[in-house]
Design a protein around this motif. Structure first.
Motif, PDB file in Angstrom:
ATOM      1  N   GLU A  16       0.860  -1.181   0.000  1.00 40.59           N
ATOM      2  CA  GLU A  16       0.000   0.000   0.000  1.00 40.59           C
ATOM      3  C   GLU A  16       0.891   1.225   0.000  1.00 40.59           C
ATOM      4  OE1 GLU A  16      -3.087   0.281   2.901  1.00 40.59           O
ATOM      5  OE2 GLU A  16      -3.243  -1.878   3.043  1.00 40.59           O
ATOM      6  N   SER A  17       0.475   2.247  -0.699  1.00 43.36           N
ATOM      7  CA  SER A  17       1.248   3.484  -0.699  1.00 43.36           C
ATOM      8  C   SER A  17       1.182   4.128   0.686  1.00 43.36           C
ATOM      9  CB  SER A  17       0.713   4.449  -1.754  1.00 43.36           C
ATOM     10  OG  SER A  17      -0.527   4.972  -1.335  1.00 43.36           O
ATOM     11  N   THR A  18       2.139   4.965   0.965  1.00 40.76           N
ATOM     12  CA  THR A  18       2.173   5.660   2.248  1.00 40.76           C
ATOM     13  C   THR A  18       0.938   6.539   2.404  1.00 40.76           C
ATOM     14  OG1 THR A  18       4.573   5.653   2.185  1.00 40.76           O
ATOM     15  CG2 THR A  18       3.538   7.203   3.694  1.00 40.76           C
ATOM     16  N   ALA A  19       0.553   7.227   1.340  1.00 44.36           N
ATOM     17  CA  ALA A  19      -0.633   8.088   1.396  1.00 44.36           C
ATOM     18  C   ALA A  19      -1.879   7.270   1.726  1.00 44.36           C
ATOM     19  CB  ALA A  19      -0.819   8.819   0.080  1.00 44.36           C
ATOM     20  N   HIS A  20      -1.987   6.083   1.152  1.00 46.68           N
ATOM     21  CA  HIS A  20      -3.146   5.230   1.407  1.00 46.68           C
ATOM     22  C   HIS A  20      -3.191   4.804   2.869  1.00 46.68           C
ATOM     23  CE1 HIS A  20      -5.597   1.486   1.181  1.00 46.68           C
ATOM     24  NE2 HIS A  20      -6.330   2.290   0.426  1.00 46.68           N
ATOM     25  N   ARG A  21      -2.039   4.458   3.427  1.00 47.10           N
ATOM     26  CA  ARG A  21      -1.986   4.056   4.837  1.00 47.10           C
ATOM     27  C   ARG A  21      -2.279   5.233   5.760  1.00 47.10           C
ATOM     28  NH1 ARG A  21       3.632   1.350   5.355  1.00 47.10           N
ATOM     29  NH2 ARG A  21       3.976   2.863   3.727  1.00 47.10           N
ATOM     30  N   VAL A  22      -1.737   6.403   5.451  1.00 47.83           N
ATOM     31  CA  VAL A  22      -1.952   7.580   6.294  1.00 47.83           C
ATOM     32  C   VAL A  22      -3.416   8.001   6.262  1.00 47.83           C
ATOM     33  CG1 VAL A  22      -1.453  10.044   6.498  1.00 47.83           C
ATOM     34  CG2 VAL A  22       0.412   8.419   6.168  1.00 47.83           C
ATOM     35  N   LEU A  23      -4.037   7.981   5.100  1.00 53.03           N
ATOM     36  CA  LEU A  23      -5.437   8.395   4.984  1.00 53.03           C
ATOM     37  C   LEU A  23      -6.405   7.337   5.500  1.00 53.03           C
ATOM     38  CD1 LEU A  23      -5.377  10.321   1.609  1.00 53.03           C
ATOM     39  CD2 LEU A  23      -5.543  11.247   3.921  1.00 53.03           C
ATOM     40  N   GLY A  24      -5.880   6.247   6.012  1.00 50.39           N
ATOM     41  CA  GLY A  24      -6.704   5.233   6.654  1.00 50.39           C
ATOM     42  C   GLY A  24      -6.769   5.411   8.162  1.00 50.39           C
ATOM     43  N   ILE A  25      -6.097   6.435   8.706  1.00 50.23           N
ATOM     44  CA  ILE A  25      -6.094   6.694  10.141  1.00 50.23           C
ATOM     45  C   ILE A  25      -7.315   7.554  10.475  1.00 50.23           C
ATOM     46  CG2 ILE A  25      -4.831   7.750  12.051  1.00 50.23           C
ATOM     47  CD1 ILE A  25      -2.258   7.276  10.368  1.00 50.23           C
ATOM     48  N   PRO A  26      -8.283   7.006  11.231  1.00 45.79           N
ATOM     49  CA  PRO A  26      -9.533   7.739  11.498  1.00 45.79           C
ATOM     50  C   PRO A  26      -9.321   9.095  12.178  1.00 45.79           C
ATOM     51  CG  PRO A  26      -9.737   5.455  12.182  1.00 45.79           C
ATOM     52  CD  PRO A  26      -8.303   5.662  11.795  1.00 45.79           C
ATOM     53  N   GLU A  27      -8.381   9.183  13.118  1.00 48.46           N
ATOM     54  CA  GLU A  27      -8.144  10.445  13.816  1.00 48.46           C
ATOM     55  C   GLU A  27      -7.657  11.530  12.851  1.00 48.46           C
ATOM     56  OE1 GLU A  27      -6.791   7.525  14.761  1.00 48.46           O
ATOM     57  OE2 GLU A  27      -7.905   7.079  16.596  1.00 48.46           O
ATOM     58  N   LEU A  28      -6.829  11.144  11.907  1.00 42.22           N
ATOM     59  CA  LEU A  28      -6.334  12.095  10.918  1.00 42.22           C
ATOM     60  C   LEU A  28      -7.458  12.541   9.986  1.00 42.22           C
ATOM     61  CD1 LEU A  28      -3.921  13.607   9.767  1.00 42.22           C
ATOM     62  CD2 LEU A  28      -3.474  11.637   8.326  1.00 42.22           C
ATOM     63  N   LEU A  29      -8.301  11.601   9.594  1.00 40.52           N
ATOM     64  CA  LEU A  29      -9.446  11.947   8.741  1.00 40.52           C
ATOM     65  C   LEU A  29     -10.390  12.900   9.457  1.00 40.52           C
ATOM     66  CD1 LEU A  29     -10.277   8.531   7.066  1.00 40.52           C
ATOM     67  CD2 LEU A  29      -9.237  10.527   6.005  1.00 40.52           C
ATOM     68  N   GLN A  30     -10.624  12.667  10.756  1.00 45.57           N
ATOM     69  CA  GLN A  30     -11.492  13.559  11.521  1.00 45.57           C
ATOM     70  C   GLN A  30     -10.957  14.986  11.499  1.00 45.57           C
ATOM     71  OE1 GLN A  30     -14.401  13.239  12.981  1.00 45.57           O
ATOM     72  NE2 GLN A  30     -14.679  11.049  12.727  1.00 45.57           N
ATOM     73  N   THR A  31      -9.651  15.123  11.653  1.00 42.90           N
ATOM     74  CA  THR A  31      -9.038  16.455  11.640  1.00 42.90           C
ATOM     75  C   THR A  31      -9.177  17.105  10.267  1.00 42.90           C
ATOM     76  OG1 THR A  31      -7.452  15.763  13.322  1.00 42.90           O
ATOM     77  CG2 THR A  31      -6.899  17.723  12.036  1.00 42.90           C
ATOM     78  N   ILE A  32      -8.897  16.339   9.222  1.00 37.02           N
ATOM     79  CA  ILE A  32      -8.984  16.872   7.853  1.00 37.02           C
ATOM     80  C   ILE A  32     -10.422  17.268   7.524  1.00 37.02           C
ATOM     81  CG2 ILE A  32      -8.777  16.266   5.414  1.00 37.02           C
ATOM     82  CD1 ILE A  32      -6.388  14.460   6.275  1.00 37.02           C
ATOM     83  N   PHE A  33     -11.375  16.402   7.838  1.00 37.66           N
ATOM     84  CA  PHE A  33     -12.773  16.677   7.512  1.00 37.66           C
ATOM     85  C   PHE A  33     -13.328  17.837   8.343  1.00 37.66           C
ATOM     86  CE2 PHE A  33     -13.305  11.962   6.211  1.00 37.66           C
ATOM     87  CZ  PHE A  33     -12.680  12.223   5.008  1.00 37.66           C
ATOM     88  N   GLY A  34     -12.711  18.128   9.471  1.00 34.82           N
ATOM     89  CA  GLY A  34     -13.137  19.255  10.295  1.00 34.82           C
ATOM     90  C   GLY A  34     -12.968  20.592   9.598  1.00 34.82           C
TER      91      GLY A  34
END
Length: 89
Positions: A16-34
């Motif tokens: 898996e690409s690094t970007a794919h693994r990073v964007l699979g972290i729910p806490e990070l997604l919550q921050t981005i979607f905020g």
């Protein structure tokens, strides 16, 4: 035929690409979607299964119009300034 990265080398199976693994972290997604709007988070919820819940959490975090909430319970129809529920006969 194996998938290729931009450099022309094949991607090994199970990689898996690094970007794919990073964007699979729910806490990070919550921050981005905020930082997104309601409309952008609706679009984000449609991207993939792992994005659905974090994006919808931000969509429904604050309901500023009761019509949206009631629309989930029963389809409302407007006639003038009144809303009513149309039921089958």
């Amino acid at each position: 035929m194996p998938r290729m990265v931009s450099s022309g080398y094949p991607i090994p199976l199970g990689y898996e690409s690094t970007a794919h693994r990073v964007l699979g972290i729910p806490e990070l997604l919550q921050t981005i979607f905020g930082f997104g709007s309601r409309a952008s988070n609706v679009s984000n919820a449609l991207v993939c299964r792992s994005w659905r819940e974090p994006a919808l959490d931000h969509v429904w975090h604050e309901v500023d119009d009761i019509y949206y909430l009631l629309q989930l319970l029963a389809p409302l129809h407007q006639e003038g300034s009144a809303f009513y529920v149309r039921r089958p006969i």
